[in-house]
Write a protein that holds these residues in place. Structure first.
Motif, mmCIF file in Angstrom:
data_model
loop_
_atom_site.group_PDB
_atom_site.id
_atom_site.type_symbol
_atom_site.label_atom_id
_atom_site.label_comp_id
_atom_site.label_asym_id
_atom_site.label_seq_id
_atom_site.Cartn_x
_atom_site.Cartn_y
_atom_site.Cartn_z
ATOM 1 N N PHE A 49 0.802 -1.224 0.000
ATOM 2 C CA PHE A 49 0.000 0.000 0.000
ATOM 3 C C PHE A 49 0.837 1.279 0.000
ATOM 4 O O PHE A 49 0.488 2.262 -0.647
ATOM 5 N N ALA A 50 1.962 1.286 0.701
ATOM 6 C CA ALA A 50 2.757 2.523 0.768
ATOM 7 C C ALA A 50 3.316 2.868 -0.613
ATOM 8 O O ALA A 50 3.214 4.022 -1.062
ATOM 9 N N LYS B 151 0.473 3.930 -2.940
ATOM 10 C CA LYS B 151 -0.044 5.278 -2.665
ATOM 11 C C LYS B 151 0.911 6.368 -3.145
ATOM 12 O O LYS B 151 0.480 7.460 -3.510
ATOM 13 N N LYS B 152 2.218 6.066 -3.110
ATOM 14 C CA LYS B 152 3.192 7.068 -3.566
ATOM 15 C C LYS B 152 3.044 7.353 -5.064
ATOM 16 O O LYS B 152 3.471 8.399 -5.550
ATOM 17 N N GLY C 58 4.760 16.477 3.654
ATOM 18 C CA GLY C 58 5.236 15.772 4.846
ATOM 19 C C GLY C 58 4.612 14.405 4.984
ATOM 20 O O GLY C 58 5.284 13.437 5.351
ATOM 21 N N TYR C 59 3.331 14.286 4.659
ATOM 22 C CA TYR C 59 2.646 12.990 4.781
ATOM 23 C C TYR C 59 3.211 11.960 3.804
ATOM 24 O O TYR C 59 2.994 10.765 3.952
ATOM 25 N N TYR C 60 3.910 12.444 2.775
ATOM 26 C CA TYR C 60 4.551 11.524 1.824
ATOM 27 C C TYR C 60 6.037 11.360 2.149
ATOM 28 O O TYR C 60 6.776 10.758 1.371
ATOM 29 N N GLY C 61 6.457 11.921 3.279
ATOM 30 C CA GLY C 61 7.832 11.735 3.731
ATOM 31 C C GLY C 61 8.842 12.585 2.998
ATOM 32 O O GLY C 61 10.042 12.279 3.011
ATOM 33 N N LEU C 62 8.393 13.676 2.363
ATOM 34 C CA LEU C 62 9.336 14.536 1.639
ATOM 35 C C LEU C 62 10.027 15.494 2.598
ATOM 36 O O LEU C 62 9.376 16.087 3.460
ATOM 37 N N MET D 230 7.044 3.100 3.756
ATOM 38 C CA MET D 230 7.848 4.281 4.105
ATOM 39 C C MET D 230 9.021 3.850 4.974
ATOM 40 O O MET D 230 8.851 3.046 5.882
ATOM 41 N N GLN E 62 13.003 7.287 8.095
ATOM 42 C CA GLN E 62 13.170 8.742 7.958
ATOM 43 C C GLN E 62 11.888 9.397 7.424
ATOM 44 O O GLN E 62 11.457 10.448 7.905
ATOM 45 N N GLU E 63 11.261 8.727 6.441
ATOM 46 C CA GLU E 63 10.014 9.253 5.876
ATOM 47 C C GLU E 63 8.900 9.250 6.936
ATOM 48 O O GLU E 63 8.080 10.160 7.006
ATOM 49 N N ILE F 114 9.391 12.153 9.207
ATOM 50 C CA ILE F 114 8.945 13.400 8.565
ATOM 51 C C ILE F 114 7.417 13.505 8.630
ATOM 52 O O ILE F 114 6.868 14.568 8.940
ATOM 53 N N ALA F 115 6.743 12.371 8.351
ATOM 54 C CA ALA F 115 5.266 12.371 8.384
ATOM 55 C C ALA F 115 4.769 12.664 9.797
ATOM 56 O O ALA F 115 3.836 13.461 9.988
ATOM 57 N N PRO G 103 0.843 7.578 2.088
ATOM 58 C CA PRO G 103 1.433 6.307 2.553
ATOM 59 C C PRO G 103 1.737 6.278 4.053
ATOM 60 O O PRO G 103 2.322 5.316 4.538
ATOM 61 N N THR G 104 1.344 7.316 4.786
ATOM 62 C CA THR G 104 1.612 7.354 6.232
ATOM 63 C C THR G 104 0.926 6.172 6.925
ATOM 64 O O THR G 104 -0.276 5.996 6.793
ATOM 65 N N PRO G 105 1.704 5.343 7.661
ATOM 66 C CA PRO G 105 1.091 4.195 8.343
ATOM 67 C C PRO G 105 0.128 4.648 9.450
ATOM 68 O O PRO G 105 0.276 5.738 10.001
#
Lengths: 317, 257
Positions: free
Chosen positions: A73-74, A77-78, A104-108, B1, B4-5, B8-9, B100-102
């Motif tokens: 899923f991750a 979703k990306k 931020g929710y996508y880890g950027l 993720m 690190q990601e 950030i989330a 994609p945030t868990p």
């Protein structure tokens, strides 16, 4: 060319027993500009909801660029950016905050988020409004904000659910240009729309969904070719009070200076012009009637409804 | 993720939560401080001076830890329930659900947002209390430990309330009809040793009693209950509620169609 979106036997039955999707199969190729059309309640938004994890499916498999939305899923979703039909951002946050938070929710990383926010807000004409709370924006600006937010993680598949609903013509055209541009750069786009002219103008391939089933899935060109009739619009020099009678042609008086006529493809128009000339009707210009797709859409959806009615009545069709 | 990601989330959610309650500080930070200052004046200075000692301390010193704890738990709860329900109501929770945030990062972000507000209000109330009494800390580790765990627990409770809420009325029912009675009967204003034996037993069924008394022990060194039992009880509740919240997120109850 790889498959951007693969949907196999997708079923969605809501808690109240309503079956919104009845085994949808759909493949969208990478780089495509794809239209998903259907009347209200056909299952378009449910399909998109399942792809984006906002609707829980009852059965079937969905993968995005090969990533299964259940097991990977991750990664799946990306790959997706979604522009929903309804505004779904905090009305109290500023334009910039909304887009940066989404990154931020996508880890950027913050530096990338800030840079891309500036880039997309400028491209979409929202940079001047960056510190304005979202509730202060016009309807068109809110739609563009949702596009900027959907693009912040630079997805390979962008899904837009009725993106130009309620948007004025000028803005709609500029959004079309923007979407064409990002599609040309490689982003696969899936669009649902009520404006069939929009699908005809933008999309290469189209699927029509009705009552939870795909009733047509082909290229826009191929679909238009199936039309065996064309509608022409004639502008006349004279103001007409009655419909000219030309044998074998069914003319309609749309306005006092405008005639419409439906002609079978390949048939010569000379006899028609001769007939009009004999009645002292002078055509000063002519054009094809737009929204040809609309006619097909209506006939396909009507065919699907007839089939469903027949099945309900137990008639073997 | 990758980790690190995820970090950030998590930071993005916490930043958003803190920004939210700071943006509306007149609604979130000021009222609890005014309310508590009134409690200090009325119960501590005016009425308290006639009450005399409670638990071996003058009444003001006795009541301050309870009032600080009361502000921490109500504000932790309020922050999560109102923020998460608003996100549901405005549908901007979808921003997180499509990302994609868990689920555990989403939950942790909202809970830590609630903890930030709870502790911020608790800190301000503590500073205000210094105008009315001298505050000495008996055990820093017990004080910080129990205030943090209580804040986490009530943030989780606020999360459950927000998931089930269908209207803004629903987010005030639990605080009004459950939280407030439990807090007022949780030994904030009195020692349960004053109660008849039967009501002492009934009071011991109130979880807030354990949190208030553990916090009071951290500051004054006196308690009506066993501190170890208080920590263990709060810890168990946190684990059970966290698992339940993750289950709600996984199944998408009231969040996904």
């Amino acid at each position: 060319m790889s498959i951007a979106l693969s949907i196999k036997q997708l079923v969605k039955t809501y808690d109240n027993g309503f079956q919104a999707l009845k085994g949808v199969d759909l493949d969208v190729k990478e780089g495509d500009f794809f239209a998903l059309l259907g009347p209200n309640g056909a299952g378009k938004s449910t399909t998109i909801g399942v792809i984006c994890s906002l609707v829980t499916k009852s059965a079937g498999k969905v993968s995005v660029f090969g990533y299964d939305i259940d097991t990977q899923f991750a990664e799946a979703k990306k790959q997706i950016g979604i522009v929903p039909q309804e505004f779904n951002f905090s009305q109290f946050e500023t334009v910039r905050t909304i887009v940066v938070n989404q990154a931020g929710y996508y880890g950027l990383k913050k530096s990338i988020a800030v840079e891309r926010t500036e880039k997309y807000l400028k491209q979409l004409g929202l940079w001047d409004k960056r510190d304005t709370p979202a509730r202060m924006l016009s309807g068109g600006m809110k739609r563009r904000l949702m596009i900027a937010r959907a693009l912040i993680h630079e997805p390979r598949l962008l899904i837009l659910d009725e993106p130009t609903a309620g948007v004025d013509i000028e803005l709609r055209r500029s959004m079309w240009d923007f979407l064409r541009e990002i599609n040309a750069k490689g982003t696969t786009i899936i669009l649902t729309t009520h404006y069939l002219e929009e699908a005809e103008s933008l999309c290469r391939n189209v699927a029509i969904i009705d009552r939870g089933q795909i009733v047509e899935n082909t290229s826009v060109k191929a679909l238009l070719k199936t039309l065996n009739k064309e509608v022409f619009i004639f502008d006349t020099r004279e103001a007409l009070t009655s419909v000219p009678d030309v044998p074998d042609y069914h003319l309609i008086l749309a306005e006092e200076h405008t005639l419409e006529v439906e002609v079978e493809k390949g048939r010569s128009l000379n006899e028609l012009f001769d007939g009009l000339s004999q009645q002292n009707v002078h055509v000063v210009s002519m054009r094809n009637k737009a929204n040809r797709l609309e006619e097909l859409f209506v006939s396909l959806v009507k065919g699907s409804a007839d089939l469903a009615d027949a099945q309900e009545q137990g008639v073997g069709v | 993720m990758n980790p690190q990601e995820q970090w950030i989330a998590l930071s993005a959610i916490i930043r958003k939560e803190v920004h939210r309650f700071m943006r509306i500080w007149v609604q979130t930070l000021v009222p609890p401080v005014i309310t508590m200052a009134l409690y200090f004046v009325i119960f501590g200075s005016l009425i308290g001076s006639r009450i005399g000692e409670m638990g071996g301390f003058d009444y003001m010193a006795f009541v301050v830890p309870g009032l600080i704890m009361m502000s921490v738990l109500t504000n932790s709860y309020s922050n999560v329930v109102s923020s998460f329900y608003s996100a549901k109501f405005q549908r901007n929770i979808e921003e997180l659900l499509v990302s994609p945030t868990p689920n555990y990062i989403i939950l942790l972000g909202y809970v830590l947002g609630g903890v930030c507000r709870g502790l911020a209000v608790g800190l301000i109330v503590t500073l205000v209390s210094l105008f009315f009494t001298d505050l000495h800390i008996y055990s820093l580790s017990v004080t910080i430990g129990i205030v943090f765990m209580t804040s986490v627990l009530f943030s989780l409770m606020g999360f459950v309330n927000a998931v089930y809420a269908n209207s803004f009325d629903d987010i005030s029912i639990i605080p009004t009809f459950v939280l407030t009675p439990l807090t007022y009967l949780g030994g904030v204003f009195y020692s349960i040793s004053l109660l008849p034996e039967f009501w002492q037993g009934v009071s011991q069924l109130n979880p807030v009693l354990y949190m208030v008394n553990a916090f009071r022990y951290g500051i004054l060194g006196v308690s009506d209950i066993n501190i170890t039992f208080a920590f263990a009880g709060v810890g168990v509740f946190i684990v059970v509620l966290a698992i339940y919240c993750l289950h709600l997120l996984k199944t998408g109850k009231r969040l996904r169609a």
